[in-house]
Enzyme design. Structure first.
Site, short mmCIF file in Angstrom:
data_model
loop_
_atom_site.label_atom_id
_atom_site.label_comp_id
_atom_site.label_asym_id
_atom_site.label_seq_id
_atom_site.Cartn_x
_atom_site.Cartn_y
_atom_site.Cartn_z
N SER A 138 65.22 89.91 55.51
CA SER A 138 65.87 90.91 54.66
C SER A 138 64.88 91.84 53.98
CB SER A 138 66.67 90.16 53.58
OG SER A 138 67.05 91.04 52.56
N GLU A 140 65.22 92.70 51.13
CA GLU A 140 65.09 92.14 49.78
C GLU A 140 63.72 91.46 49.62
OE1 GLU A 140 67.35 92.62 47.43
OE2 GLU A 140 66.68 91.16 45.94
N TYR A 162 67.05 84.27 46.12
CA TYR A 162 67.48 84.57 47.50
C TYR A 162 66.30 85.08 48.32
CZ TYR A 162 69.48 87.50 51.23
OH TYR A 162 69.75 88.11 52.44
P1 NAP Z 1 77.91 87.27 54.64
O1 NAP Z 1 79.03 88.21 54.97
O2 NAP Z 1 77.75 86.81 53.23
O3 NAP Z 1 78.11 85.98 55.59
C1 NAP Z 1 77.37 84.81 55.37
C2 NAP Z 1 77.80 83.78 56.40
O4 NAP Z 1 77.04 82.58 56.19
C3 NAP Z 1 79.29 83.37 56.32
O5 NAP Z 1 79.77 83.19 57.62
C4 NAP Z 1 79.23 82.03 55.59
O6 NAP Z 1 80.30 81.17 55.90
C5 NAP Z 1 77.93 81.47 56.20
N1 NAP Z 1 77.37 80.36 55.43
C6 NAP Z 1 77.10 80.32 54.10
N2 NAP Z 1 76.58 79.11 53.77
C7 NAP Z 1 76.52 78.40 54.92
C8 NAP Z 1 76.11 77.07 55.23
N3 NAP Z 1 75.64 76.25 54.28
N4 NAP Z 1 76.19 76.66 56.51
C9 NAP Z 1 76.66 77.48 57.47
N5 NAP Z 1 77.09 78.73 57.24
C10 NAP Z 1 77.01 79.18 55.98
O7 NAP Z 1 76.51 87.87 55.09
P2 NAP Z 1 76.19 89.12 56.06
O8 NAP Z 1 76.20 90.37 55.25
O9 NAP Z 1 77.03 89.01 57.28
O10 NAP Z 1 74.66 88.83 56.41
C11 NAP Z 1 74.31 88.02 57.53
C12 NAP Z 1 72.89 87.49 57.33
O11 NAP Z 1 71.98 88.59 57.24
C13 NAP Z 1 72.67 86.68 56.07
O12 NAP Z 1 71.70 85.70 56.36
C14 NAP Z 1 72.11 87.68 55.08
O13 NAP Z 1 71.34 87.01 54.10
C15 NAP Z 1 71.26 88.52 56.00
N6 NAP Z 1 71.06 89.93 55.61
C16 NAP Z 1 72.14 90.71 55.29
C17 NAP Z 1 71.94 92.05 55.00
C18 NAP Z 1 73.11 92.95 54.67
O14 NAP Z 1 72.86 94.02 54.11
N7 NAP Z 1 74.32 92.57 55.01
C19 NAP Z 1 70.64 92.59 55.03
C20 NAP Z 1 69.58 91.76 55.37
C21 NAP Z 1 69.80 90.43 55.68
P3 NAP Z 1 81.67 81.19 55.03
O15 NAP Z 1 82.52 82.30 55.61
O16 NAP Z 1 82.23 79.85 55.26
O17 NAP Z 1 81.31 81.47 53.60
N1 GDD Z 2 76.81 93.34 43.76
C1 GDD Z 2 76.75 94.24 42.79
N2 GDD Z 2 77.78 94.35 41.91
N3 GDD Z 2 75.65 95.04 42.70
C2 GDD Z 2 75.63 95.96 41.71
C3 GDD Z 2 76.68 96.13 40.81
C4 GDD Z 2 77.81 95.26 40.90
O1 GDD Z 2 78.75 95.33 40.13
N4 GDD Z 2 76.36 97.15 39.97
C5 GDD Z 2 75.17 97.61 40.35
N5 GDD Z 2 74.70 96.90 41.41
C6 GDD Z 2 73.41 97.08 42.09
C7 GDD Z 2 72.57 95.83 42.19
O2 GDD Z 2 71.91 95.55 40.94
C8 GDD Z 2 71.62 96.22 43.31
O3 GDD Z 2 70.54 96.96 42.78
C9 GDD Z 2 72.46 97.14 44.19
O4 GDD Z 2 73.62 97.48 43.42
C10 GDD Z 2 72.89 96.52 45.51
O5 GDD Z 2 73.51 95.28 45.25
P1 GDD Z 2 74.28 94.46 46.41
O6 GDD Z 2 75.30 95.31 47.05
O7 GDD Z 2 74.73 93.17 45.79
O8 GDD Z 2 73.15 94.22 47.51
P2 GDD Z 2 71.64 93.71 47.41
O9 GDD Z 2 70.76 94.88 47.74
O10 GDD Z 2 71.38 92.99 46.17
O11 GDD Z 2 71.59 92.63 48.59
C11 GDD Z 2 72.18 92.91 49.86
O12 GDD Z 2 71.22 93.49 50.70
C12 GDD Z 2 70.10 92.67 51.03
C13 GDD Z 2 69.17 93.51 51.93
O13 GDD Z 2 68.33 94.29 51.15
C14 GDD Z 2 72.70 91.57 50.42
O14 GDD Z 2 73.46 91.83 51.57
C15 GDD Z 2 71.55 90.66 50.80
O15 GDD Z 2 72.08 89.51 51.50
C16 GDD Z 2 70.61 91.43 51.74
O16 GDD Z 2 69.53 90.61 52.13
#
Ligand code: NAP
Ligand code: GDD
Length: 352
Positions: A138, A140, A162
């Site tokens: 990520s 992050e 995280y």
């Molecule tokens: P998400 O929508 O939160 O999905 C997370 C998935 O992980 C869900 O299917 C959840 O299952 C499963 N899970 C949680 N705990 C688990 C456990 N203990 N054992 C097995 N499965 C488990 O996340 P996403 O946005 O699709 O992201 C996919 C991956 O990419 C994650 O690893 C995230 O950290 C990473 N990532 C995401 C982003 C982004 O912007 N979306 C960016 C960089 C990296 P349930 O449905 O049962 O909760």
């Molecule tokens: N969730 C959330 N809720 N974020 C907020 C809010 C709120 O009400 N208000 C402001 N924010 C700001 C957070 O402080 C952060 O700076 C930004 O919005 C984005 O927050 P998220 O959408 O929760 O995403 P993230 O950047 O913290 O994390 C996501 O992206 C990562 C990749 O950079 C997640 O998908 C992570 O799993 C992923 O790794």
């Protein structure tokens, strides 16, 4: 000559990315095996449209109960599924929540990746079958960024439990690649969103609110820090990059991003104005959404992925905002219709 059907094993298949990846792999002819957690209620809404009854003779999508916190289930599933490709997308993926649940987050994200890597290593060793492994790293991990834009060589500086857990998963993947001849790659993905994004991540929270405010179902949306900036792309584009990484001769790590960054405030402006509203009338502050340590700015340089994988994003921020707001306006419209119908039924019942 008959070609062998490729089998993919996907953790996190019920999540945003898992659902897009499963669709993509099915379209490529894969047999897709997903890990799902046992739950007392259904958690498979995102994959309902592609789910196939595994008893059907040609079903190419199968779901298996298991958990990243349970090594036995992972080893058993490696032997049962015999995958050619493993995608580790499962995680407690909410950054704010990771401050409340650091130990659990580390267990699923860091130890979960290690448990899966080790199950893959063991299976590859026992069976002699090469397995390709994808780790969902990520942006992050860049946290308090050491340079801008961030690329593969930029040092990490994690700012949340995280991100610390993702660091361990990332380096464990590199270590298994270097130690055990595992074809293991990390995709360092910047934020990616879609109409399937979880509703507590900021973009979806905003677009859901826009739809509900427009339909008169909600008055305001409460947010935390509006100044942080993110490089937001479309999840459908990003899952293709995961697959592309595993089709390379050599495993490697890649940044996947759009190369543009916007503040949360700018995202609000765009989303509300797409619905003909002014965000200043509806966005309110709530300190509960602030984080103990924030990531102020993320901006990715994906030149390596462009050059080596031939990957490029297809959706810009305008397209992404429009896609999400349009979807959530429609969802709010349905919600309102149901609410009004419920109200009508209720009124009729009281007159009957
Ligand atoms: P998400 O929508 O939160 O999905 C997370 C998935 O992980 C869900 O299917 C959840 O299952 C499963 N899970 C949680 N705990 C688990 C456990 N203990 N054992 C097995 N499965 C488990 O996340 P996403 O946005 O699709 O992201 C996919 C991956 O990419 C994650 O690893 C995230 O950290 C990473 N990532 C995401 C982003 C982004 O912007 N979306 C960016 C960089 C990296 P349930 O449905 O049962 O909760
Ligand atoms: N969730 C959330 N809720 N974020 C907020 C809010 C709120 O009400 N208000 C402001 N924010 C700001 C957070 O402080 C952060 O700076 C930004 O919005 C984005 O927050 P998220 O959408 O929760 O995403 P993230 O950047 O913290 O994390 C996501 O992206 C990562 C990749 O950079 C997640 O998908 C992570 O799993 C992923 O790794």
């Amino acid at each position: 000559m008959t070609s062998v059907t490729r089998r993919a094993f996907v953790t996190g298949i019920t999540g945003q990315d898992g659902s897009y990846l499963a669709e993509f792999l099915l379209s490529k002819g894969y047999e897709v095996h997903g890990l799902i957690r046992r739950s007392s209620s259904f958690n498979t809404q995102r994959i309902e449209s592609i789910y196939q009854d595994p008893h059907l003779p040609h079903a190419r999508m199968k779901l298996h109960f298991g958990d990243l916190c349970d090594s036995n289930s992972l080893s058993d599933l490696m032997r049962k599924v015999r995958p050619h490709e493993v995608y580790n997308l499962g995680a407690q993926s909410h950054v704010r929540v990771s401050f409340d649940m650091p130990i659990y987050t580390a267990d699923t994200v860091a130890m979960g990746a290690l448990r899966l890597l080790d199950a893959v290593r063991e299976f590859q060793q026992e069976s002699g079958q090469q397995v390709r492994f994808y780790q969902a790293s990520s942006s992050e991990q860049y946290g308090k960024v050491m340079e801008t834009p961030q690329k593969e060589t930029t040092p990490f500086y994690p700012r949340s439990p995280y991100a610390c857990a993702k660091m361990m998963a990332h380096w464990a993947t590199v270590n298994y690649r270097e130690s055990y001849n595992l074809h293991a790659s990390c995709g360092i993905l910047f934020n990616h969103e879609s109409p399937r994004r979880g509703e507590t991540f900021v973009t979806r929270k905003i677009t859901r609110a826009v739809g509900r405010i427009k339909m008169g179902l909600q008055d305001k949306v409460f947010l935390g820090n509006l100044d942080s900036k993110r490089d937001w792309g479309f999840a459908g584009d990003y899952v293709k990059a995961m697959w592309m990484m595993l089709q390379q001769d050599k495993p490697d790590d890649y940044v996947i991003s759009t190369g543009k960054t916007y503040s949360v405030r700018e995202f609000c402006e765009m989303a509300f104005s797409h619905a003909g509203l002014d965000h200043k009338d509806f966005v309110a502050f709530d300190a509960r959404y602030l984080r103990p340590a924030e990531v102020d700015l993320l901006l990715g340089d994906c030149s390596k992925a462009k050059a080596k994988l031939g990957w490029e994003p297809t959706t810009d921020i305008k397209g992404l905002v429009a896609m999400m707001v349009d979807h959530d306006m429609e969802a709010a419209r349905r919600e309102k219709t149901l609410r009004d119908a419920g109200h009508a039924v209720h009124n009729r019942a009281s007159h009957d």
